[in-house]
Design an enzyme around this catalytic site. Structure first.
Site, PDB file in Angstrom:
ATOM      1  CE  LYS A 164      -2.197  -1.463   4.563  1.00  0.00           C
ATOM      2  NZ  LYS A 164      -1.308  -2.736   4.223  1.00  0.00           N
ATOM      3  NE  ARG A 220       6.012  -0.850  10.470  1.00  0.00           N
ATOM      4  CZ  ARG A 220       4.825  -0.548   9.136  1.00  0.00           C
ATOM      5  NH1 ARG A 220       5.369  -0.212   8.633  1.00  0.00           N
ATOM      6  NH2 ARG A 220       3.923  -1.086  10.018  1.00  0.00           N
ATOM      7  NE  ARG A 231       1.918  -5.416  10.563  1.00  0.00           N
ATOM      8  CZ  ARG A 231       3.457  -5.207  10.810  1.00  0.00           C
ATOM      9  NH1 ARG A 231       4.111  -6.144  10.560  1.00  0.00           N
ATOM     10  NH2 ARG A 231       3.346  -4.201   9.460  1.00  0.00           N
TER      11      ARG A 231
END
Ligand code: UDP
Ligand code: MG
Length: 193
Positions: free
Chosen positions: A14, A134, A145
């Site tokens: 995305k 991250r 997730r």
């Protein structure tokens, strides 16, 4: 305004595709994940609260992200449109976004949904962990997730589907090829608008 939602599981591309889309269509990138990471970096009360959830791969509550998005929209009403990345993640958020935009005489024209196999998602996120470091790109959190996506977020696609705005796009292969597919879907939408 011309507004799009870019949708898909974690690691579906995305953010990567949003960068190309904003150039091509002169839109503003509104990534709630990026805003939350900014708050975390500045250690604001919101950032500290969000950090606990993000590190577990859980969702930040609807009212918090909706308020964030509302503010961002109102600060940028002069834009040609927005691409919403990482939001909406629940049907409640999707309904709130529709209401917010309707009150501002605009709407989401299309939701581009990137489809990628789970094995590939995990591979991409582990690679990103090495590149960007991250905290939430580690295997346990990645698994959660993806679970949260499958349990809760994927229903958002049906929400847009009901109003004929859901466009699935194959999110595997070359970045450029995927971008071509996305442009195809967006241009079709623009032509019929
Ligand atoms: N997140 C959230 N709501 C949002 C955006 C992000 O709860 O609207 C949290 C959630 O914990 C998610 C993390 O922030 O796992 C990272 O989100 P981002 O969209 O940046 O990750 P991506 O899905 O693109 O890998
Ligand atoms: Mg992202």
């Amino acid at each position: 305004m011309f507004n799009i939602v870019i949708f898909g599981p974690p690691g579906s591309g995305k953010g990567t595709q949003s960068k190309l889309i904003i150039e091509e269509y002169d839109l503003m990138h509104l990534s709630t994940g990026d805003i939350l990471r900014g708050e975390m970096a500045r250690k604001t009360p919101l950032g500290l609260e969000a950090k606990k959830l993000i590190e577990k791969g859980e969702l930040v509550p609807d009212d918090i992200v909706i308020e964030m998005v509302k503010n961002k929209i109102d600060e940028n009403l002069d834009q040609k449109g927005f691409i919403f990345d990482g939001f909406p993640r629940t049907c409640e958020q999707a309904e709130a976004l529709d209401r917010l935009l309707e009150e501002r005489n605009t709407t989401i024209s299309v939701m581009i949904s990137l489809e990628v196999e789970e094995d590939e998602l995990v591979k991409r996120l582990l690679k990103r962990a090495e590149e960007e470091g991250r905290q939430d790109d580690n295997l346990d959190v990645i698994k959660n997730r993806i679970k949260v996506y499958n349990d809760v977020t994927c229903k958002v696609a049906d929400y847009y589907g009901k109003t004929g705005r859901h466009r699935p796009v194959d999110g595997s292969g070359d970045i450029e090829k995927i971008f071509d597919r996305i442009c195809g879907a967006i241009n079709q939408e623009k032509a019929s608008a």
